[in-house]
Design a protein around this motif. Structure first.
Motif, PDB file in Angstrom:
ATOM      1  N   ILE A  29       0.835  -1.253   0.066  1.00 58.29           N
ATOM      2  CA  ILE A  29       0.096  -0.054  -0.007  1.00 58.29           C
ATOM      3  C   ILE A  29       1.106   1.304   0.020  1.00 58.29           C
ATOM      4  O   ILE A  29       1.785   1.465   0.990  1.00 58.29           O
ATOM      5  CB  ILE A  29      -0.794   0.018   1.351  1.00 58.29           C
ATOM      6  N   TRP A  30       0.761   2.225  -0.790  1.00 59.10           N
ATOM      7  CA  TRP A  30       1.553   3.331  -1.350  1.00 59.10           C
ATOM      8  C   TRP A  30       0.825   4.532  -0.415  1.00 59.10           C
ATOM      9  O   TRP A  30      -0.406   4.901  -0.924  1.00 59.10           O
ATOM     10  CB  TRP A  30       1.710   3.523  -2.698  1.00 59.10           C
ATOM     11  N   GLU A  31       1.434   5.112   0.580  1.00 63.21           N
ATOM     12  CA  GLU A  31       0.812   6.263   1.383  1.00 63.21           C
ATOM     13  C   GLU A  31       1.720   6.891   2.223  1.00 63.21           C
ATOM     14  O   GLU A  31       2.674   6.464   2.653  1.00 63.21           O
ATOM     15  CB  GLU A  31      -0.372   5.539   2.342  1.00 63.21           C
ATOM     16  N   ALA A  32       1.709   8.374   2.056  1.00 64.36           N
ATOM     17  CA  ALA A  32       2.497   9.125   2.566  1.00 64.36           C
ATOM     18  C   ALA A  32       3.886   9.018   2.270  1.00 64.36           C
ATOM     19  O   ALA A  32       4.916   9.032   3.097  1.00 64.36           O
ATOM     20  CB  ALA A  32       2.698   9.211   4.144  1.00 64.36           C
TER      21      ALA A  32
ATOM     22  N   PRO B 143      -3.208 -10.366   8.674  1.00 62.70           N
ATOM     23  CA  PRO B 143      -3.811  -9.050   8.658  1.00 62.70           C
ATOM     24  C   PRO B 143      -2.383  -8.177   8.800  1.00 62.70           C
ATOM     25  O   PRO B 143      -1.927  -8.241   9.682  1.00 62.70           O
ATOM     26  CB  PRO B 143      -4.697  -8.810   9.822  1.00 62.70           C
ATOM     27  N   TRP B 144      -2.422  -7.296   7.896  1.00 63.04           N
ATOM     28  CA  TRP B 144      -1.259  -6.262   7.937  1.00 63.04           C
ATOM     29  C   TRP B 144      -1.655  -4.540   7.762  1.00 63.04           C
ATOM     30  O   TRP B 144      -2.812  -4.517   7.113  1.00 63.04           O
ATOM     31  CB  TRP B 144      -0.217  -6.598   6.936  1.00 63.04           C
ATOM     32  N   THR B 145      -0.921  -3.887   8.247  1.00 60.19           N
ATOM     33  CA  THR B 145      -1.235  -2.623   8.552  1.00 60.19           C
ATOM     34  C   THR B 145      -2.222  -2.127   9.160  1.00 60.19           C
ATOM     35  O   THR B 145      -3.023  -2.884   9.584  1.00 60.19           O
ATOM     36  CB  THR B 145      -1.243  -1.697   6.956  1.00 60.19           C
ATOM     37  N   TYR B 146      -2.233  -0.688   9.279  1.00 63.51           N
ATOM     38  CA  TYR B 146      -3.512   0.178   9.832  1.00 63.51           C
ATOM     39  C   TYR B 146      -4.608  -0.145   9.315  1.00 63.51           C
ATOM     40  O   TYR B 146      -5.707  -0.213   9.970  1.00 63.51           O
ATOM     41  CB  TYR B 146      -3.178   1.282   9.909  1.00 63.51           C
TER      42      TYR B 146
ATOM     43  N   LEU C 171      -6.897 -11.067  -3.624  1.00 59.28           N
ATOM     44  CA  LEU C 171      -8.512 -11.099  -3.293  1.00 59.28           C
ATOM     45  C   LEU C 171      -8.091 -10.690  -1.522  1.00 59.28           C
ATOM     46  O   LEU C 171      -7.588 -11.003  -1.008  1.00 59.28           O
ATOM     47  CB  LEU C 171      -9.199 -12.405  -3.111  1.00 59.28           C
ATOM     48  N   TYR C 172      -9.012  -9.341  -1.179  1.00 59.05           N
ATOM     49  CA  TYR C 172      -8.853  -9.038   0.122  1.00 59.05           C
ATOM     50  C   TYR C 172      -9.818  -8.461   0.926  1.00 59.05           C
ATOM     51  O   TYR C 172     -10.797  -8.020  -0.010  1.00 59.05           O
ATOM     52  CB  TYR C 172      -7.787  -8.044   0.052  1.00 59.05           C
ATOM     53  N   LYS C 173      -9.802  -8.255   1.945  1.00 62.47           N
ATOM     54  CA  LYS C 173     -10.877  -7.749   2.879  1.00 62.47           C
ATOM     55  C   LYS C 173      -9.903  -6.832   3.997  1.00 62.47           C
ATOM     56  O   LYS C 173      -8.908  -7.015   4.148  1.00 62.47           O
ATOM     57  CB  LYS C 173     -11.721  -8.268   3.387  1.00 62.47           C
ATOM     58  N   SER C 174     -10.698  -5.616   4.266  1.00 62.27           N
ATOM     59  CA  SER C 174      -9.922  -4.627   5.110  1.00 62.27           C
ATOM     60  C   SER C 174     -10.975  -3.917   5.824  1.00 62.27           C
ATOM     61  O   SER C 174     -12.085  -3.991   5.645  1.00 62.27           O
ATOM     62  CB  SER C 174      -9.281  -3.683   4.252  1.00 62.27           C
ATOM     63  N   ASN C 175     -10.630  -3.581   7.111  1.00 61.39           N
ATOM     64  CA  ASN C 175     -11.484  -2.741   8.280  1.00 61.39           C
ATOM     65  C   ASN C 175     -11.537  -1.464   7.803  1.00 61.39           C
ATOM     66  O   ASN C 175     -12.756  -0.834   8.183  1.00 61.39           O
ATOM     67  CB  ASN C 175     -10.764  -2.969   9.585  1.00 61.39           C
ATOM     68  N   ARG C 176     -10.749  -1.097   6.956  1.00 58.33           N
ATOM     69  CA  ARG C 176     -11.012   0.420   6.356  1.00 58.33           C
ATOM     70  C   ARG C 176     -10.835   0.297   4.856  1.00 58.33           C
ATOM     71  O   ARG C 176     -10.050  -0.418   4.410  1.00 58.33           O
ATOM     72  CB  ARG C 176     -10.212   1.627   7.348  1.00 58.33           C
TER      73      ARG C 176
ATOM     74  N   VAL D 155       3.852  -3.201   3.548  1.00 60.27           N
ATOM     75  CA  VAL D 155       3.803  -4.417   3.031  1.00 60.27           C
ATOM     76  C   VAL D 155       3.264  -5.619   4.031  1.00 60.27           C
ATOM     77  O   VAL D 155       3.679  -5.384   5.233  1.00 60.27           O
ATOM     78  CB  VAL D 155       5.146  -4.871   2.275  1.00 60.27           C
ATOM     79  N   SER D 156       3.017  -6.597   3.444  1.00 56.17           N
ATOM     80  CA  SER D 156       2.704  -7.995   4.790  1.00 56.17           C
ATOM     81  C   SER D 156       3.894  -8.611   4.769  1.00 56.17           C
ATOM     82  O   SER D 156       5.171  -8.309   4.326  1.00 56.17           O
ATOM     83  CB  SER D 156       1.641  -8.741   3.648  1.00 56.17           C
ATOM     84  N   GLN D 157       3.899  -9.480   5.838  1.00 55.72           N
ATOM     85  CA  GLN D 157       5.220 -10.305   5.855  1.00 55.72           C
ATOM     86  C   GLN D 157       4.833 -11.600   5.089  1.00 55.72           C
ATOM     87  O   GLN D 157       4.048 -11.810   4.277  1.00 55.72           O
ATOM     88  CB  GLN D 157       5.296 -10.687   7.400  1.00 55.72           C
ATOM     89  N   ASN D 158       5.752 -12.720   5.668  1.00 55.06           N
ATOM     90  CA  ASN D 158       5.470 -13.854   4.826  1.00 55.06           C
ATOM     91  C   ASN D 158       4.155 -14.785   4.752  1.00 55.06           C
ATOM     92  O   ASN D 158       3.363 -14.317   5.756  1.00 55.06           O
ATOM     93  CB  ASN D 158       6.572 -15.014   5.182  1.00 55.06           C
TER      94      ASN D 158
END
Length: 398
Positions: free
Chosen positions: A216-219, A249-252, A275-280, A224-227
Motif C-alpha cells: 500500500i503506497w501512502e505518505a 492481517p497487515w497495516t493500519y 483477493l482482500y478484505k480490510s477494516n477500512r 507491505v505484508s510479511q511472509n
C-alpha cells in the motif's frame, strides 16, 4: 386407473432413458478464434453451462478433444477450482493461426489414448527448504516464503527469509527443475545459486517486492505484508498450476489478503489475483519490481498497461515486467528509499470489488527467449494484447 398409472410410469421411464441416451451419444464442436495478427498457442477452458451440457450423462474420463486440422488429440486437464469434489473446468492447449480459427471435436471414447504433455506447469509447498512455495513451467520459475522462514529471521537462525516479495529462478531448460534443485540443495547447500547448466538463482528479493509482490503506497512510503502464513495447492498441472497463499492481517487497514496465483505452460507470466478484505477502505494497492542496484532501465507504459525493468545480472540480460488492465492504473514510478535493498518500480492501482488482477514475469537471455530490452518490450506488448484480446471459444453440440 391402475393401468393408466403404470402406462404413464413406463412412458416417463422411456422418455428419461431417451434423453439420457441422446445425451450420451452427443458430441460437440469447438471453434477457437484469434483476432490478433500473430499465431497463438494458449491454454483455454470450457466451464459453466457449456461444460455441463457436454458431460451430462457421460464419463468425463472418456472425454477426448481432437484438432480437426491436424487430426491429433490434445492434452487435457480437469480442474476443481473450489475443491468441492466437482469438476468446474476443462483445460486444453489451443493452437490458433494469426487472424484465424482452429476447430476441435469433442468425443467420448476411452479407447483413444490420452496424450501427455512434453512440458508441464507445476507447483508445491517445499518443507525441506524451511517452507518455501515454488512454481514453474517450461519458461520460468518462482518462489516465495512462509512462516518458518520468517521465524528463523526473528530468532536469528540460519536459512531465514523475511519478505512477501516474489523470487525468480532463472532456468534455461524447458524441463522441470524445482524438485531437482531442492533435492540437490539438501545434499549440497547453495546448489541452486550456482549454474550447473540448467540455470540458477542469483536474484535477491531482500526488502523489495521481487517481481510481483504488493503493498500500500501512502505518505511516500510502501507498507507491505510479511511472509505467507498458509497455502492451498488447487491444481499442480500439467497445463496450468493454481494455488493460494494466505497472509496475516497487515497495516493500519487490517488487510486480510489471499494471493491466488496461476501459471500456464508456455507463458513467461504468472497471473496474480489478489483477493482482500480490510477494516477500512484502502487508498490503493501497488505491485512492484525490485530495482536491485538501480543501474538498470525502467520503462513505463500506462497507456497499454505494461511496466518493466531491464538489468544485467552477472553480466547477462534479465527483463522483469508487470502487465495489467490500464484502466485500473493510478500511477507508476520508481521508489528509491534510503534503506538499502528496498528500491522498486511501483504500479499503483485502484482495484474494484476487493480484487486486483495482474501478470508478473520475466525473461532471461540465457534461456534463449530474449536477447535484450527490445525483445523483452516486444514480449510485454504481446502480453498486453493477449489480455485485451482473449481467444474466443464457440461451442456447438451435434
Amino acid at each position: 386407473m391402475r393401468n393408466d398409472k403404470n402406462l404413464l410410469k413406463c412412458l416417463l421411464m422411456f422418455f428419461s432413458f431417451s434423453i439420457l441416451a441422446s445425451a450420451q451419444n452427443k458430441t460437440a464442436k469447438i471453434t477457437v478464434k484469434n483476432n490478433l495478427d500473430f499465431a497463438r498457442k494458449e491454454v483455454v477452458s470450457i466451464k459453466g453451462k457449456s461444460l455441463f451440457n457436454i458431460v451430462l450423462g457421460k464419463k468425463t474420463a472418456d472425454l477426448r478433444i481432437k484438432n480437426e486440422g491436424t487430426a491429433a488429440y490434445v492434452v487435457l486437464q480437469w480442474a476443481d477450482n473450489n475443491q468441492d469434489g466437482k469438476l468446474d473446468e476443462l483445460l486444453f492447449l489451443a493452437d490458433v493461426p494469426a487472424k484465424g480459427k482452429t476447430k476441435y471435436t469433442i468425443v467420448f471414447d476411452k479407447s483413444i489414448p490420452l496424450p501427455e504433455s512434453a512440458v508441464t506447469a507445476y507447483s508445491r509447498f517445499v518443507p525441506e527448504r524451511t517452507d518455501d512455495y515454488a512454481w514453474e513451467n517450461d519458461k520460468v520459475a518462482f518462489r516465495t516464503y512462509g512462516p518458518d522462514a520468517q521465524e528463523r529471521v526473528e530468532k536469528k537462525l540460519p536459512e531465514g527469509t523475511l519478505t512477501s516479495g516474489i523470487d525468480l529462478w532463472l532456468k534455461r531448460t524447458d524441463k522441470p527443475i524445482i524438485n531437482k534443485w531442492y533435492a540437490e540443495n539438501t545434499k549440497s547447500p547453495g546448489y541452486y545459486h550456482i549454474d550447473h547448466g540448467e540455470g540458477y538463482d542469483p536474484y535477491q528479493v531482500g526488502l523489495s517486492r521481487g517481481t510481483g509482490g504488493i503493498g500500500i503506497w501512502e505518505a511516500n512510503s510502501l507498507s507491505v505484508s510479511q511472509n505467507f502464513v498458509g497455502y492451498k495447492t488447487i491444481t499442480a498441472g500439467p497445463l496450468r498450476t493454481v494455488f493460494e497463499l494466505y497472509y496475516a492481517p497487515w497495516t493500519y487497514y487490517e488487510v486480510n489478503e489471499t494471493k491466488r496465483i496461476s501459471l500456464d505452460i508456455g507463458s513467461n507470466f504468472s497471473k496474480f489475483e489478489i483477493l482482500y478484505k480490510s477494516n477500512r477502505p484502502l487508498p490503493n494497492l501497488a505491485t512492484g519490481i525490485a530495482l536491485h542496484d538501480n543501474k538498470g532501465e525502467v520503462k513505463i507504459n500506462k497507456k497499454e498497461g505494461w511496466f518493466r525493468y531491464a538489468e544485467k545480472m552477472d553480466g547477462v540480460f534479465l527483463g522483469e515486467g508487470i502487465v495489467t488492465n490500464p484502466k485500473i492504473v493510478a500511477d507508476a514510478f520508481t521508489d528509491v528509499p534510503e534503506t538499502k535493498g528496498g528500491s522498486n518500480l511501483l504500479v499503483v492501482t485502484h482495484p474494484k470489488d476487493n480484487k486486483l488482477v495482474y501478470y508478473a514475469g520475466f525473461a532471461w537471455q540465457k534461456s534463449g527467449q530474449v536477447e535484450d530490452a527490445v525483445d523483452w518490450d516486444t514480449l510485454l506488448q504481446k502480453q498486453a494484447k493477449l489480455l485485451a484480446n482473449p481467444l474466443k471459444l464457440t461451442i456447438k453440440g451435434n
